[in-house]
Write an enzyme that holds these catalytic residues in place. Structure first.
Site, PDB file in Angstrom:
ATOM      1  N   LYS A   1       1.161  -1.102  -0.089  1.00  9.78           N
ATOM      2  CA  LYS A   1      -0.096  -0.229  -0.123  1.00  9.78           C
ATOM      3  C   LYS A   1       1.077   1.292  -0.294  1.00  9.78           C
ATOM      4  CE  LYS A   1      -3.926  -2.353   2.641  1.00  9.78           C
ATOM      5  NZ  LYS A   1      -3.219  -3.798   1.784  1.00  9.78           N
TER       6      LYS A   1
ATOM      7  N   ARG B   1     -14.441   1.987   0.551  1.00 17.58           N
ATOM      8  CA  ARG B   1     -14.213   2.759   1.740  1.00 17.58           C
ATOM      9  C   ARG B   1     -13.261   3.553   1.739  1.00 17.58           C
ATOM     10  NH1 ARG B   1     -12.947  -2.735   5.740  1.00 17.58           N
ATOM     11  NH2 ARG B   1     -11.848  -2.599   4.635  1.00 17.58           N
TER      12      ARG B   1
ATOM     13  N   GLU C   1      -8.977   3.134  -0.294  1.00 12.00           N
ATOM     14  CA  GLU C   1      -8.407   2.546  -0.703  1.00 12.00           C
ATOM     15  C   GLU C   1      -8.516   2.268  -2.160  1.00 12.00           C
ATOM     16  OE1 GLU C   1     -10.871  -1.415   1.688  1.00 12.00           O
ATOM     17  OE2 GLU C   1     -12.006  -0.798   0.536  1.00 12.00           O
TER      18      GLU C   1
END
Length: 649
Positions: free
Chosen positions: A424, A554, A557
């Site tokens: 991420k 969400r 994301e």
């Protein structure tokens, strides 16, 4: 007294065993003479036989006693005992041959013919081992009859074993010998053509997996058990599909690695789980390199109560560190891993330390007390939507605590510092991802300042970690649904916790300092396919018997995670699953200014200010900043272009 009574019960049995052995050895010697003379022994040779027999039997029995053969329990005799008998037979034969060759000619009557020595050895020790095998066979038959007499054979479930390899043989033998499993093995199926028709522990290989529908029907099989040690994801999916169409219940044994490590027994048969579908081939490690990295060292693991941290602790323990320091601020998680480690590695020096790695005084006190040589930094906030609501905490824990722990590690002369990063961090759209990307910059910056080898290791989702999608889906299915998926096209990389932890140690062992290692995560998995598979494994039909609801992305994301930055590229290492991301470091003075500003923003706690600065600091970041209902606190003129760190080679 109890020990004395036990020995008093054993003495008659032992005397009987010794008597039988002597009788068998004597019979073998006589039979060897009979074979030598075609069952017509001359009178003179009969005289030699009667004189030679006592000392031949005495030598053979003496070797048996010295070799410890009488410590074996007859009803459990097996291959290890056979090797001992073979060594004993060879030893006794060599002794008799030595007497035959080196006794004076005047002692001719005591010199046993070489042919008789060889035949006698084979027959004598064959008789002895055969008696023990017969005893085991009678014992096992008696136990089976006892179970049948008790009526427990009537409620045994007929099963087929898929895979007649090492794991299949182990499973068949254990099921055969145990009466508490309530399973009746009907045979094997195996796709290897060479094994078709083979007989293994009285169970025949009846066909291939394509024959499962016919065999299940003919043999009235209730369960099919996968007993393949290293089965691929594709093969499991194929077998699941076959069994669902029959239909028949499908189960699986643990992986051979877990069995050999003593973690589980081969008979711990369980339902097929999603981890079996997501798991990959076992990781090949350079054990010598990791051993040099960890053996005899004082190793600190932060976040030791978490999923990754606890598995790192387990893996480190295998390599014999001199001391293992378990650090976590969550008391319950730390307590659990501490108890587990003490139970499984009682000889290892383990020190549980309740501490917040963002508190300087506590960190310094730990280092001054224990002087760790290797630091594995797994402590972090990792929940993406939660960190969107609490960005200041993400900065404090993921960035500032990493800087503090790394600085203290450098000052105390730690040899290697390994930080756990995430996919991420690539073009981050979330505060969590951006904070981990900044933490990578911190690690690179620390590598310039200290002799400590600072490295970061970046990978994707780990199967079953706390808060990840697999346990969430499992809980939703347990409650009866629905299963919630954010988007039908969302994909994620997955890796097992042990695999990720092992590769982290391998990367830490090979790092020279300043690298950001990237683990090969294989192919990404569509989350919708994951949900469908998990529902299917419970025996329900997705969208029919259990609904799947799409909830939308969400905050923070993105649909597809990545493992490398655009244009960054990766370089290969000696390990096929570990790569080095070619990320240029930032100038130390600019990193320092950015960290000072982040610390100020974290103290102030304004979420939009933090997001805006992270977008400014990381040109690739695209964090959402919404200020429709409030006055902007960060204006275009607040930061100069010279404040933006620029990568340097």
């Amino acid at each position: 007294m109890r020990e004395r009574r036990r020995w008093s019960r054993r003495l008659p049995v032992r005397a009987l065993q010794v008597s039988l052995d002597i009788a068998m050895l004597a019979a073998a010697f006589v039979f060897a003479y009979l074979l030598r003379f075609d069952f017509q022994i001359p009178a003179r040779s009969w005289s030699d036989l009667t004189r030679q027999l006592p000392y031949a039997v005495a030598i053979q029995f003496g070797v048996l006693a010295v070799a410890g053969v009488y410590s074996f329990i007859w009803r459990y005799v097996g291959m290890p005992e056979l090797r001992s008998f073979a060594r004993t037979a060879l030893t006794s034969m060599l002794l008799l041959l030595a007497l035959r060759l080196f006794l004076p000619v005047s002692r001719q009557v005591w010199r046993i013919p070489i042919s008789i020595i060889v035949v006698d050895t084979v027959l004598g020790f064959g008789f002895l081992f055969g008696m023990r095998v017969l005893r085991r066979a009678l014992y096992e038959r008696k136990e089976r009859l006892k179970r049948q007499a008790a009526g427990d054979n009537q409620d045994r479930k007929p099963v087929l074993l898929v895979g007649a390899g090492v794991a299949g043989v182990l499973a068949a033998r254990e099921i055969l010998n145990r009466g508490d499993m309530k399973l009746a093995v009907k045979g094997f199926v195996d796709d290897d053509p060479a094994k078709q028709g083979a007989l293994i522990h009285d169970f025949r290989v009846l066909g291939t997996t394509d024959d499962l529908p016919r065999l299940v029907k003919e043999l009235k099989v209730e369960q099919v058990v996968i007993t393949i040690a290293r089965i691929t994801r594709g093969d499991i999916v194929r077998i699941i599909d076959i069994c669902q169409k029959i239909p028949v219940k499908l189960r699986i044994i643990p992986g051979l690695y877990d069995i050999l490590q003593g973690k589980v027994q081969v008979t711990r048969i369980r339902n097929v789980q999603i981890e079996d579908l997501l798991g990959r081939e076992p990781v090949s490690l350079d054990e010598d390199q990791i051993g040099k990295f960890l053996a005899g060292k004082r190793v600190m693991v932060t976040g030791a109560g978490g999923s990754i941290g606890s598995e790192l602790a387990r893996q480190v323990a295998r390599y014999g560190p001199s001391q293992l320091l378990l650090v976590d601020r969550a008391e319950f998680g730390l307590f659990n891993i501490d108890m587990e480690m003490r139970r499984n590695w009682p000889e290892l020096s383990i020190v549980p330390l309740v501490a917040d790695v963002g508190e300087e005084s506590r960190v310094c006190s730990m280092f001054s007390a224990y002087w760790p040589q290797v630091v594995l930094h797994a402590a972090a906030h990792k929940h993406v939507p939660m960190m969107e609501s609490n960005p200041a905490e993400a900065i404090k824990n993921n960035v500032l605590a990493t800087r503090l722990l790394g600085r203290v590690s450098g000052e105390f002369g730690v040899e290697t510092f390994v930080m756990i990063s995430t996919d991420k961090a690539v073009r981050p759209t979330s505060v969590m991802g951006a904070s981990k990307r900044v933490a990578e910059l911190v690690v690179q910056d620390l590598a310039f300042r200290y002799k400590t080898r600072f490295v970061a290791v970046r990978f994707g989702n780990v199967i079953g970690s706390a808060g990840s999608v697999v346990p969430i889906f499992r809980e939703q299915i347990r409650r009866g649904g629905p299963v919630t998926v954010t988007h039908p096209d969302m994909r994620r990389y997955f890796m097992t916790i042990p695999e990720a932890s092992q590769l982290v140690l391998q990367a830490g062992a090979m790092g020279a300092g300043g690298e950001i290692f990237i683990l090969d995560m294989g192919e990404p998995v569509r989350i919708l396919d994951l949900a469908v598979a998990m529902i299917t494994l419970t025996g329900l039909k997705p969208f029919e018997e259990m609904d799947i609801v799409f909830t939308g992305l969400r905050p923070g994301e993105k649909l597809h995670e990545e493992l490398e930055l655009l244009g960054e590229g990766i370089a290969k290492t000696r390990h096929p699953k570990i790569f080095i991301g070619k990320l240029a470091a930032y100038p130390p003075e600019q990193v320092e200014r950015a960290l000072i500003r982040l610390e100020q923003l974290a103290v102030a706690g304004n979420r939009d200010d933090i997001r805006a600065f992270l977008n400014f600091l990381l040109p690739e970041a695209t964090l959402a900043v919404r200020r429709e209902s409030e006055e902007r606190r960060v204006r275009p003129g607040d930061y100069r272009d010279t404040d933006r760190p620029t990568p340097v080679s």
